[in-house]
Design a protein around this motif. Structure first.
Motif, short mmCIF file in Angstrom:
data_model
loop_
_atom_site.label_atom_id
_atom_site.label_comp_id
_atom_site.label_asym_id
_atom_site.label_seq_id
_atom_site.Cartn_x
_atom_site.Cartn_y
_atom_site.Cartn_z
N ALA A 57 37.30 3.04 -28.80
CA ALA A 57 36.88 1.63 -28.95
C ALA A 57 35.37 1.46 -28.82
O ALA A 57 34.84 0.39 -29.08
CB ALA A 57 37.59 0.79 -27.88
N GLY A 58 34.70 2.53 -28.41
CA GLY A 58 33.25 2.43 -28.20
C GLY A 58 32.91 1.87 -26.82
O GLY A 58 31.77 1.51 -26.56
N TYR A 59 33.90 1.81 -25.92
CA TYR A 59 33.63 1.39 -24.54
C TYR A 59 33.17 2.63 -23.78
O TYR A 59 33.91 3.21 -22.99
CB TYR A 59 34.89 0.82 -23.88
CG TYR A 59 35.48 -0.41 -24.50
CD1 TYR A 59 34.78 -1.14 -25.47
CD2 TYR A 59 36.74 -0.88 -24.12
CE1 TYR A 59 35.32 -2.28 -26.05
CE2 TYR A 59 37.29 -2.03 -24.68
CZ TYR A 59 36.58 -2.72 -25.65
OH TYR A 59 37.13 -3.85 -26.20
N LEU A 60 31.96 3.03 -24.05
CA LEU A 60 31.50 4.34 -23.57
C LEU A 60 30.97 4.29 -22.14
O LEU A 60 30.83 5.31 -21.49
CB LEU A 60 30.42 4.90 -24.50
CG LEU A 60 30.80 4.96 -25.98
CD1 LEU A 60 29.67 5.55 -26.80
CD2 LEU A 60 32.09 5.75 -26.21
N GLY A 61 30.70 3.08 -21.66
CA GLY A 61 30.14 2.96 -20.31
C GLY A 61 28.76 2.35 -20.35
O GLY A 61 28.48 1.52 -21.22
N ARG A 62 27.91 2.79 -19.44
CA ARG A 62 26.55 2.22 -19.34
C ARG A 62 25.81 2.19 -20.65
O ARG A 62 25.17 1.20 -21.00
CB ARG A 62 25.72 3.04 -18.34
CG ARG A 62 25.96 2.60 -16.95
CD ARG A 62 24.99 3.19 -15.96
NE ARG A 62 25.37 2.73 -14.64
CZ ARG A 62 24.96 1.59 -14.11
NH1 ARG A 62 24.12 0.83 -14.76
NH2 ARG A 62 25.39 1.20 -12.93
N LYS A 63 25.91 3.29 -21.40
CA LYS A 63 25.09 3.38 -22.62
C LYS A 63 25.51 2.39 -23.70
O LYS A 63 24.73 2.09 -24.59
CB LYS A 63 25.04 4.82 -23.14
CG LYS A 63 26.36 5.41 -23.58
CD LYS A 63 26.19 6.89 -23.94
CE LYS A 63 27.54 7.54 -24.19
NZ LYS A 63 27.45 9.00 -24.33
N SER A 64 26.76 1.89 -23.66
CA SER A 64 27.18 0.92 -24.67
C SER A 64 27.33 -0.48 -24.06
O SER A 64 27.78 -1.41 -24.72
CB SER A 64 28.49 1.35 -25.33
OG SER A 64 29.54 1.32 -24.39
N GLY A 65 26.99 -0.61 -22.78
CA GLY A 65 27.05 -1.93 -22.13
C GLY A 65 28.45 -2.30 -21.66
O GLY A 65 28.64 -3.30 -20.98
#
Ligand code: NAI
Length: 393
Positions: free
Chosen positions: A268-276
């Motif tokens: 989903a692109g919920y990568l963490g810090r780098k994707s907000g």
């Protein structure tokens, strides 16, 4: 004596390793195919050095000395007079093998050729060389100048001499060496799997939310970051890939089974810090907030202590099993987690503190409940419990 060091790849790891070697007084050549990468490495080092001078950790002469020790080069051939080369390029076996066989044509016969790989087998990388006995894994942790641990991994081909010189050099650079067998994940990336995997499983079973699990690990366990915070920090894409790689490399041992939750988050692109956005939301200034997220079902009967102990026993079991399989010495396995990933205590020391009886009982309770191979107790814990033994680390 290693004096001249060639570093291949000037990204996150290569530039950090160059700083470590230059600080220790080696003459370093940092090579990258991309000029931008070299420019960034140089600019980043300048900033780090200024910061260290500001904090009074080094003076301006030392700053100059360290910076003068590093030359930035755009041809592999420039590394020809190296005593040791450490490769930190993209994690791709074919590309690494290609670079190694080209490099070997330039360097002298006794130059040690090392790789900083996290997940590839050193034996497979070494096989690209005419003299594979000079090849070894030298695995730093991120950020290399700050993390004390370095795993040194001899392959089946590696000579005793190569191992001896590598261990001495890295120790001279001020690091703590843990010598590990050439097996998937070496020590840290193997033993740390349950920190993520068991936390994800507890969430997936609907026992607790991300934040509740993180709180249990921090407040009861004393970990600096909870598993979900840490996965968001590492990046769910990167952390998922490591898990999947280790799982496949262990012939699908269910202990290392990846989680669908993390896979979907990565997709989903919920990568963490780098994707907000990850298991938490992150604002532009890096502040973390809990996302509106529901449990699969809420039982509300499991305490924070039980959550913490379930993850802890899985970590202890993994560390004990690494010792059972002779991946490294008890001391190195114990040190690896405090010096490589900042755990509050070494896992084998933690086992001693809890007692072997507690460890075996906890594992057997999980096995009795689930009847999954994932929860099998390491034979070493069982043996030590029977013999009334301790790790004594
Ligand atoms: P990175 O992407 O930050 O840097 C890689 C650098 O290598 C880039 O500057 C790229 O231009 C350069 N490069 C790519 N192919 C090259 C080639 N053929 N010749 C010369 N330079 C080339 O990657 P990072 O994170 O520094 O990782 C490098 C290695 O270190 C990988 O093997 C990785 O598994 C390992 N590693 C990474 C850690 C991390 O936390 N990032 C921790 C420990 C190991």
């Amino acid at each position: 004596m290693i004096k001249k060091v060639g570093i291949i790849g000037g990204g996150t790891m290569g530039s950090g390793i160059a700083q470590v070697a230059a600080t220790a007084g080696c003459s370093v050549k940092l090579y990258d195919t991309k000029t931008e990468a070299l420019e960034k490495a140089k600019a980043d080092l300048e900033k780090i050095m200024d910061h260290l001078v500001e904090k009074g950790k080094i003076n301006s002469e030392e700053k100059q000395r360290i910076q003068n020790n590093i030359k930035y080069v755009n041809s592999l051939k420039e590394l020809k007079d190296s005593d040791l080369t450490i490769e930190a390029i993209v994690e791709n076996l074919d590309i690494k093998k290609n670079v190694f066989s080209t490099l070997e044509k330039f360097v002298s016969d006794d130059c040690i050729i090392a790789s900083n790989t996290s997940s590839l087998s050193i034996a497979s990388i070494a096989s690209s060389l005419q003299k594979p006995e000079r090849c070894i894994g030298i695995h730093f942790f991120n950020p290399a100048p700050l993390m004390k641990l370095v795993e040194v991994i001899p392959a089946v081909q590696t000579s005793e001499e190569t191992l001896k010189i590598s261990v001495k050099t890295i120790t001279d650079w001020g690091k703590i060496v843990a010598v590990a067998k050439d097996t998937p994940g070496f020590i840290v990336n193997r033993v740390a799997r349950p920190f993520y995997g068991e936390a994800l499983r507890i969430y997936e079973e609907g026992i607790a939310s991300f934040a509740e699990i993180d709180t249990a690990m921090k407040e009861i366990g004393g970990f600096r970051m909870g598993p979900f915070e840490l996965m968001d920090f590492i990046g769910n894409d990167v952390n998922y890939t490591v898990t999947e790689t280790v799982f496949e490399a262990f012939y699908y041992d269910p202990r290392y089974k990846p989680s669908f939750t993390q896979k979907r988050f990565a997709e989903a692109g919920y990568l963490g810090r780098k994707s907000g956005k990850g298991y938490y939301n992150y604002s532009d200034d890096g502040k973390m907030s809990v996302r509106a997220q529901s449990r699969t079902h809420s039982e509300g009967t499991v305490s924070s202590t039980e959550i913490f102990e379930r993850i802890l026993i899985m970590l202890i079991n993994e560390a004990a099993d690494a010792l059972f399989w002779n991946i490294a010495s008890a001391e190195d396995i114990n040190n690896a987690m405090t010096k490589g990933v900042n755990y509050p205590k070494g896992l084998l020391a933690w086992a001693d503190e809890k007692g072997m009886d507690w460890c075996v009982k906890k594992m057997d309770e999980l096995y009795d409940e689930y009847h999954e191979d994932r929860y099998r107790c390491s034979p070493l814990l069982r043996r030590m419990n029977k013999g009334g033994l301790r790790f004594g680390v």
